[in-house]
Design a protein around this motif. Structure first.
Motif, PDB file in Angstrom:
ATOM      1  N   LEU A   1      36.194  37.097  39.912  1.00 18.49           N
ATOM      2  CA  LEU A   1      37.534  37.682  40.078  1.00 18.49           C
ATOM      3  C   LEU A   1      37.795  38.810  39.076  1.00 18.49           C
ATOM      4  N   ASN A   2      37.308  38.603  37.841  1.00 13.93           N
ATOM      5  CA  ASN A   2      37.580  39.591  36.786  1.00 13.93           C
ATOM      6  C   ASN A   2      37.034  40.961  37.125  1.00 13.93           C
TER       7      ASN A   2
ATOM      8  N   LEU B   1      39.575  42.232  40.197  1.00 15.14           N
ATOM      9  CA  LEU B   1      41.026  42.382  40.103  1.00 15.14           C
ATOM     10  C   LEU B   1      41.461  43.552  39.228  1.00 15.14           C
ATOM     11  N   GLY B   2      40.578  44.035  38.377  1.00 17.54           N
ATOM     12  CA  GLY B   2      40.947  45.158  37.509  1.00 17.54           C
ATOM     13  C   GLY B   2      40.893  46.496  38.237  1.00 17.54           C
ATOM     14  N   VAL B   3      40.370  46.517  39.435  1.00 16.21           N
ATOM     15  CA  VAL B   3      40.175  47.795  40.138  1.00 16.21           C
ATOM     16  C   VAL B   3      41.483  48.228  40.800  1.00 16.21           C
TER      17      VAL B   3
ATOM     18  N   HIS C   1      42.789  44.513  46.764  1.00 11.88           N
ATOM     19  CA  HIS C   1      43.514  43.315  47.227  1.00 11.88           C
ATOM     20  C   HIS C   1      42.495  42.244  47.561  1.00 11.88           C
ATOM     21  N   PHE C   2      42.627  41.089  46.900  1.00 12.43           N
ATOM     22  CA  PHE C   2      41.607  40.043  46.975  1.00 12.43           C
ATOM     23  C   PHE C   2      42.087  38.907  47.873  1.00 12.43           C
ATOM     24  N   HIS C   3      41.205  38.449  48.744  1.00 12.73           N
ATOM     25  CA  HIS C   3      41.540  37.340  49.641  1.00 12.73           C
ATOM     26  C   HIS C   3      40.459  36.268  49.572  1.00 12.73           C
ATOM     27  N   SER C   4      40.810  35.100  49.068  1.00 15.56           N
ATOM     28  CA  SER C   4      39.906  33.955  49.135  1.00 15.56           C
ATOM     29  C   SER C   4      40.389  33.084  50.281  1.00 15.56           C
ATOM     30  N   TYR C   5      39.459  32.549  51.073  1.00 17.11           N
ATOM     31  CA  TYR C   5      39.863  31.741  52.228  1.00 17.11           C
ATOM     32  C   TYR C   5      39.976  30.252  51.898  1.00 17.11           C
ATOM     33  N   GLY C   6      39.742  29.897  50.642  1.00 16.35           N
ATOM     34  CA  GLY C   6      39.860  28.484  50.266  1.00 16.35           C
ATOM     35  C   GLY C   6      38.741  27.635  50.830  1.00 16.35           C
TER      36      GLY C   6
ATOM     37  N   LEU D   1      31.818  48.753  43.199  1.00 15.56           N
ATOM     38  CA  LEU D   1      31.941  47.352  43.644  1.00 15.56           C
ATOM     39  C   LEU D   1      30.785  46.878  44.517  1.00 15.56           C
ATOM     40  N   LEU D   2      30.279  47.776  45.364  1.00 13.86           N
ATOM     41  CA  LEU D   2      29.282  47.337  46.342  1.00 13.86           C
ATOM     42  C   LEU D   2      28.047  46.671  45.728  1.00 13.86           C
TER      43      LEU D   2
END
Ligand code: AMP
Length: 362
Positions: free
Chosen positions: A311-312, A315-317, A321-326, A355-356
């Motif tokens: 995540l670190n 999220l700094g970018v 927008h981050f999506h985890s599906y659980g 990121l890629l």
């Protein structure tokens, strides 16, 4: 209003999350007790062909929709007897069978790769003559994310492929040396109005979508995609969101497949369009006015396959927008995605380039 969803995966989860601001409630049916949409909506655990569970669901909702297309047709028809079902079960049935799907495209004048039906070694040889080599042998049913596919490079590949896929109905398709893959997300509502999102450019690896960029700006191709999508929506008397995937070859679109549901190549619309594909699908099936499909700047969506990244690092970018599906991590499983949005395409590419490599996409 209550919406029933057959299937409780990430698409159902994102439909529910998009519906809450409109005051909607959701009930899901899924055989898995830990279906990830069950974390955000009420889950009825049951098989898709369990009439009792289907009736329970139908009883509690105003309209039923799907988060995947391999719902048994009989289940969809059973639901239709007592509750509104969108998209129409006919669209499911066609999309479940690659041969029926390509035959529909051909009937509607939509260009496709060369194809032929295969149900024996003999018809496979005839199909190879018709379609040529290289070619891709695919199962007609239950193939997704590149599963159930076999590349035939030369004649020596024919018999091993037949032995591997023997016993099921198959389709042989000409291998398309495409320049790129694109998709269109199209909508038709209960007033028969249609709307289209901008074209999306998609990159797959191992048959699984890894990266989508939108809008893909090509006026002629976008016009052709809208025209093709409009023909399908009208023919099927479609209600809801329909995704169609194309190969681009020599400046033309060749239709590969369609999905009668919200689609992975439309996840960017959550932050990258005025109205997300999820919200617009709900609006379409509920007879609510459709929202604008216009892009907000430029977006890139990265799929997380197998496990989530750190995540670190993400999220700094800016604009991310981050999506985890659980979901629990598992090889080959879609467990989340991130969308990077920017007003300027060069800025988007600069951030995306960093990121890629973190998710193994070159
Ligand atoms: P599908 O399950 O049909 O969407 O196939 C998954 C991926 O395999 C596609 O997105 C393409 O990258 C590749 N593929 C499928 N069919 C063909 C074809 N006829 N020619 C070239 N590549 C293909």
């Amino acid at each position: 209003m209550r919406i029933g969803i057959i299937g409780g995966g990430q698409l159902a989860r994102m439909l529910a999350l998009a519906g809450y601001p409109l005051g909607l409630r959701f009930v899901l049916l899924d055989p898995a007790p830990d279906a990830c949409a069950g974390q955000v909506a009420e889950l009825i655990q049951g098989d898709y062909d369990d009439r009792e569970k289907l009736a329970q669901l139908a009883d509690r909702v105003d309209v039923v929709t799907f988060d995947f297309e391999n719902v048994p047709a009989a289940a969809a028809h059973f639901l239709e007897e007592t509750v509104l079902v969108y998209p129409p079960p006919l669209a499911l049935e066609i999309a479940q069978d690659r041969l029926a799907e390509k035959t529909l495209f051909r009937e509607l004048g939509i260009a496709t790769p060369a194809f032929a039906a295969v149900d024996s070694l003999e018809t496979l040889y005839t199909a190879v003559k018709q379609v040529g080599l290289p070619a891709v042998l695919k199962t007609r049913r239950l193939g997704y994310d590149g599963k159930g596919q076999w590349l035939l490079r030369d004649k020596a590949d024919i018999e091993p492929a037949w032995r591997a896929l023997d016993g099921v109905s198959l389709i042989l398709e000409g291998f398309v040396p495409f320049l790129r893959e694109v998709s269109i997300l199209a909508l038709r509502d209960r007033h028969e109005s249609m709307a289209f999102y901008p074209l999306v450019e998609n990159r797959h690896r191992g048959g699984i979508l890894r990266l989508s960029r939108a809008p893909y700006e090509d006026i002629a191709l976008a016009q052709q995609a809208r025209d093709y999508a409009g023909r399908i929506l009208q023919r099927l008397d479609y209600v809801g969101l329909l995704a169609i995937e194309f190969f681009v070859l020599d400046g033309q679109l060749l239709a590969n497949e369609m999905a009668p549901r919200v689609h992975n190549s439309g996840h960017w619309t959550i932050e990258g369009a005025e109205t997300s594909q999820f919200e617009n699908h709900l609006r379409a099936i509920l007879r609510l006015p459709l929202g604008s499909t216009a892009a907000r700047g430029y977006s890139a969506m990265i799929n997380f396959i197998g496990e989530l990244p750190d995540l670190n690092a993400f999220l700094g970018v800016p604009g991310l927008h981050f999506h985890s599906y659980g979901k629990a991590p598992r090889s080959g499983r879609k467990v989340g995605h991130a969308t990077l949005r920017a007003d300027d395409p060069a800025m988007l590419e600069a951030e995306l380039g960093k990121l890629l490599p973190l998710v193994g996409v070159g």
